[in-house]
Every structure is written in structure tokens, then in C-alpha cells.
Design a protein around this motif. Structure first.
Motif, PDB file in Angstrom:
ATOM      1  N   ASP A   1       0.845  -1.190   0.000  1.00  0.00           N
ATOM      2  CA  ASP A   1       0.000   0.000   0.000  1.00  0.00           C
ATOM      3  C   ASP A   1       0.884   1.245   0.000  1.00  0.00           C
ATOM      4  OD1 ASP A   1       1.001   0.192   2.576  1.00  0.00           O
ATOM      5  OD2 ASP A   1      -0.868  -0.359   3.556  1.00  0.00           O
ATOM      6  N   GLU A   2       0.317   2.365   0.330  1.00  0.00           N
ATOM      7  CA  GLU A   2       1.042   3.638   0.294  1.00  0.00           C
ATOM      8  C   GLU A   2       2.059   3.782   1.433  1.00  0.00           C
ATOM      9  OE1 GLU A   2      -0.129   8.272   0.979  1.00  0.00           O
ATOM     10  OE2 GLU A   2      -1.486   7.088  -0.264  1.00  0.00           O
ATOM     11  N   LYS A   3       1.766   3.264   2.613  1.00  0.00           N
ATOM     12  CA  LYS A   3       2.592   3.497   3.809  1.00  0.00           C
ATOM     13  C   LYS A   3       3.621   2.397   4.095  1.00  0.00           C
ATOM     14  CE  LYS A   3       0.431   7.159   5.785  1.00  0.00           C
ATOM     15  NZ  LYS A   3       1.066   8.311   6.344  1.00  0.00           N
ATOM     16  N   THR A   4       3.259   1.159   3.829  1.00  0.00           N
ATOM     17  CA  THR A   4       4.072   0.024   4.275  1.00  0.00           C
ATOM     18  C   THR A   4       5.492   0.002   3.713  1.00  0.00           C
ATOM     19  OG1 THR A   4       2.063  -1.249   4.662  1.00  0.00           O
ATOM     20  CG2 THR A   4       4.113  -2.494   4.466  1.00  0.00           C
ATOM     21  N   PRO A   5       5.719   0.271   2.421  1.00  0.00           N
ATOM     22  CA  PRO A   5       7.101   0.231   1.930  1.00  0.00           C
ATOM     23  C   PRO A   5       8.047   1.156   2.707  1.00  0.00           C
ATOM     24  CG  PRO A   5       5.603   0.174   0.093  1.00  0.00           C
ATOM     25  CD  PRO A   5       4.766   0.458   1.319  1.00  0.00           C
ATOM     26  N   CYS A   6       7.612   2.369   3.010  1.00  0.00           N
ATOM     27  CA  CYS A   6       8.490   3.289   3.747  1.00  0.00           C
ATOM     28  C   CYS A   6       8.607   2.890   5.217  1.00  0.00           C
ATOM     29  CB  CYS A   6       8.005   4.725   3.603  1.00  0.00           C
ATOM     30  SG  CYS A   6       8.320   5.378   1.940  1.00  0.00           S
ATOM     31  N   TYR A   7       7.566   2.274   5.756  1.00  0.00           N
ATOM     32  CA  TYR A   7       7.655   1.737   7.121  1.00  0.00           C
ATOM     33  C   TYR A   7       8.749   0.662   7.183  1.00  0.00           C
ATOM     34  CZ  TYR A   7       6.595  -1.207  11.127  1.00  0.00           C
ATOM     35  OH  TYR A   7       6.703  -1.973  12.275  1.00  0.00           O
ATOM     36  N   LEU A   8       8.730  -0.267   6.222  1.00  0.00           N
ATOM     37  CA  LEU A   8       9.746  -1.324   6.216  1.00  0.00           C
ATOM     38  C   LEU A   8      11.140  -0.747   6.001  1.00  0.00           C
ATOM     39  CD1 LEU A   8       7.945  -4.216   4.347  1.00  0.00           C
ATOM     40  CD2 LEU A   8       8.666  -4.157   6.745  1.00  0.00           C
ATOM     41  N   LYS A   9      11.252   0.238   5.136  1.00  0.00           N
ATOM     42  CA  LYS A   9      12.556   0.896   4.935  1.00  0.00           C
ATOM     43  C   LYS A   9      13.052   1.471   6.259  1.00  0.00           C
ATOM     44  CE  LYS A   9      14.562   4.937   2.649  1.00  0.00           C
ATOM     45  NZ  LYS A   9      14.516   5.921   3.743  1.00  0.00           N
TER      46      LYS A   9
ATOM     47  N   ASP B   1      12.970   4.157  -6.275  1.00  0.00           N
ATOM     48  CA  ASP B   1      12.369   4.480  -4.986  1.00  0.00           C
ATOM     49  C   ASP B   1      12.927   3.565  -3.892  1.00  0.00           C
ATOM     50  OD1 ASP B   1      10.309   4.161  -2.772  1.00  0.00           O
ATOM     51  OD2 ASP B   1       9.473   5.863  -3.892  1.00  0.00           O
ATOM     52  N   ALA B   2      13.603   4.147  -2.911  1.00  0.00           N
ATOM     53  CA  ALA B   2      14.244   3.373  -1.846  1.00  0.00           C
ATOM     54  C   ALA B   2      13.227   2.604  -1.012  1.00  0.00           C
ATOM     55  CB  ALA B   2      15.070   4.290  -0.946  1.00  0.00           C
ATOM     56  N   CYS B   3      12.047   3.172  -0.808  1.00  0.00           N
ATOM     57  CA  CYS B   3      11.012   2.477  -0.041  1.00  0.00           C
ATOM     58  C   CYS B   3      10.554   1.219  -0.779  1.00  0.00           C
ATOM     59  CB  CYS B   3       9.816   3.394   0.220  1.00  0.00           C
ATOM     60  SG  CYS B   3      10.170   4.787   1.309  1.00  0.00           S
ATOM     61  N   VAL B   4      10.365   1.346  -2.077  1.00  0.00           N
ATOM     62  CA  VAL B   4       9.936   0.205  -2.888  1.00  0.00           C
ATOM     63  C   VAL B   4      11.011  -0.874  -2.892  1.00  0.00           C
ATOM     64  CG1 VAL B   4       9.351  -0.549  -5.239  1.00  0.00           C
ATOM     65  CG2 VAL B   4       8.352   1.546  -4.306  1.00  0.00           C
ATOM     66  N   ARG B   5      12.274  -0.476  -3.008  1.00  0.00           N
ATOM     67  CA  ARG B   5      13.368  -1.465  -2.992  1.00  0.00           C
ATOM     68  C   ARG B   5      13.410  -2.206  -1.659  1.00  0.00           C
ATOM     69  NH1 ARG B   5      16.227   2.912  -5.109  1.00  0.00           N
ATOM     70  NH2 ARG B   5      17.498   3.022  -3.226  1.00  0.00           N
ATOM     71  N   ALA B   6      13.262  -1.478  -0.563  1.00  0.00           N
ATOM     72  CA  ALA B   6      13.261  -2.118   0.766  1.00  0.00           C
ATOM     73  C   ALA B   6      12.094  -3.083   0.882  1.00  0.00           C
ATOM     74  CB  ALA B   6      13.191  -1.050   1.860  1.00  0.00           C
ATOM     75  N   TYR B   7      10.928  -2.645   0.442  1.00  0.00           N
ATOM     76  CA  TYR B   7       9.723  -3.480   0.508  1.00  0.00           C
ATOM     77  C   TYR B   7       9.891  -4.746  -0.331  1.00  0.00           C
ATOM     78  CZ  TYR B   7       4.862  -4.941   0.066  1.00  0.00           C
ATOM     79  OH  TYR B   7       3.700  -5.671   0.081  1.00  0.00           O
TER      80      TYR B   7
END
Length: 154
Positions: A65-73, A125-131
Motif C-alpha cells: 500500500d502507500e505506507k508500508t514500503p516506507c515503514y519497512l525501509k 524508490d528506496a522504499c519500494v526497494r526495501a519493501y
């Protein structure tokens, strides 16, 4: 003969670089469940994560979703396992999962490397890569990931 010497020099340089790289990771301190809880609170606050998502995260459910990728990062950065510029630190991840007696030539290490490569190919996108990297590994290794956090608690 010159080719052989050049190849031998290259192999020697790679081996030394790998040993140096591994030495830099040998001081990694395995994080605990208490660390996870503290990091979760910090990342939830920083990113304004809603309570319903936090409940999902507590169940090891990470929706795309919108929030989870950056949360995991955020979580992975706090664990010291991910860097926005460098990506995943495969050796530190393996230490987190298997402790100090880790064998970096085993299948787990290979799986971590494969997921790190998949994540690196996921775009800018660093958040997407982390996710993507975390989701890749979690898909087949959720018990190992959960145990890796619990292990540090004992």
C-alpha cells in the motif's frame, strides 16, 4: 602468462575485499524483539502509520500500500540492514538471522543475495526497494525472520 597473472591478481583482490567486507560485518550486534518494538514505535510515529496497519505489521502482514514500503525501509534502516544508497547488507541480514556462527556460503545467504538483487532492480524508490527485498525473503522464510528477532531476546 600475463593473462594468468592478471587473473590471479584479480582473484586475490576479490578475496581480500571479501574478507575485509566480512570483517566489517563481524561486529554487527543482533537486534532483539525489544529493539523491534522500539523501532516500530519510532517508525510509526515518524511516518504517521494508522493503527490498523500497525496491527497488520504485528501479525507479520505487510500489504503493498502507500505506507508500508516506507515503514519497512525505516525498520530495516534502524536494524542496520538497509541503506537507501547501498541497498541491503547481505552479511548483516544473515548475522541477524543466524547469529555469530553464520555460514556465508549456505543456501540462506544465497537466498538473501537473490532477494537483494531483486530489490536493487525494483527501481529508484528506496522504499519500494526495501519493501521488495524484504517481501521476497519473507515469502519463503517467515519463520527464520521471526526467529532471527526472537533469537536476540534470549
Amino acid at each position: 602468462m600475463k593473462f594468468f597473472l592478471a587473473l590471479l591478481s584479480l582473484i586475490f583482490a576479490v578475496v581480500l575485499a571479501d574478507e575485509h567486507d566480512h570483517a566489517a560485518h563481524s561486529d554487527y550486534v543482533v537486534k532483539t524483539n525489544a529493539d523491534l518494538l522500539r523501532y516500530r514505535d519510532e517508525c510509526v510515529s515518524k511516518l504517521s502509520i494508522p493503527a490498523d496497519l500497525v496491527e497488520k505489521y504485528k501479525q507479520w502482514n505487510f500489504p503493498d500500500d502507500e505506507k508500508t514500503p516506507c515503514y519497512l525501509k525505516c525498520i530495516l534502516e534502524k536494524f542496520g540492514l538497509y541503506d537507501e544508497e547501498k541497498g541491503f547488507d547481505v552479511h548483516k541480514i544473515h548475522h541477524q538471522l543466524d547469529g555469530d556462527k553464520v555460514d556465508h556460503s549456505d543456501a540462506t545467504h544465497g537466498a538473501i543475495e537473490n532477494c537483494a538483487k531483486e530489490a536493487a532492480a525494483a527501481g529508484d524508490d528506496a522504499c519500494v526497494r526495501a519493501y521488495r527485498g524484504f517481501s521476497c525473503f519473507l515469502k519463503d522464510n517467515i519463520q527464520l525472520v521471526q526467529a532471527g528477532v526472537d533469537k536476540g531476546s534470549k
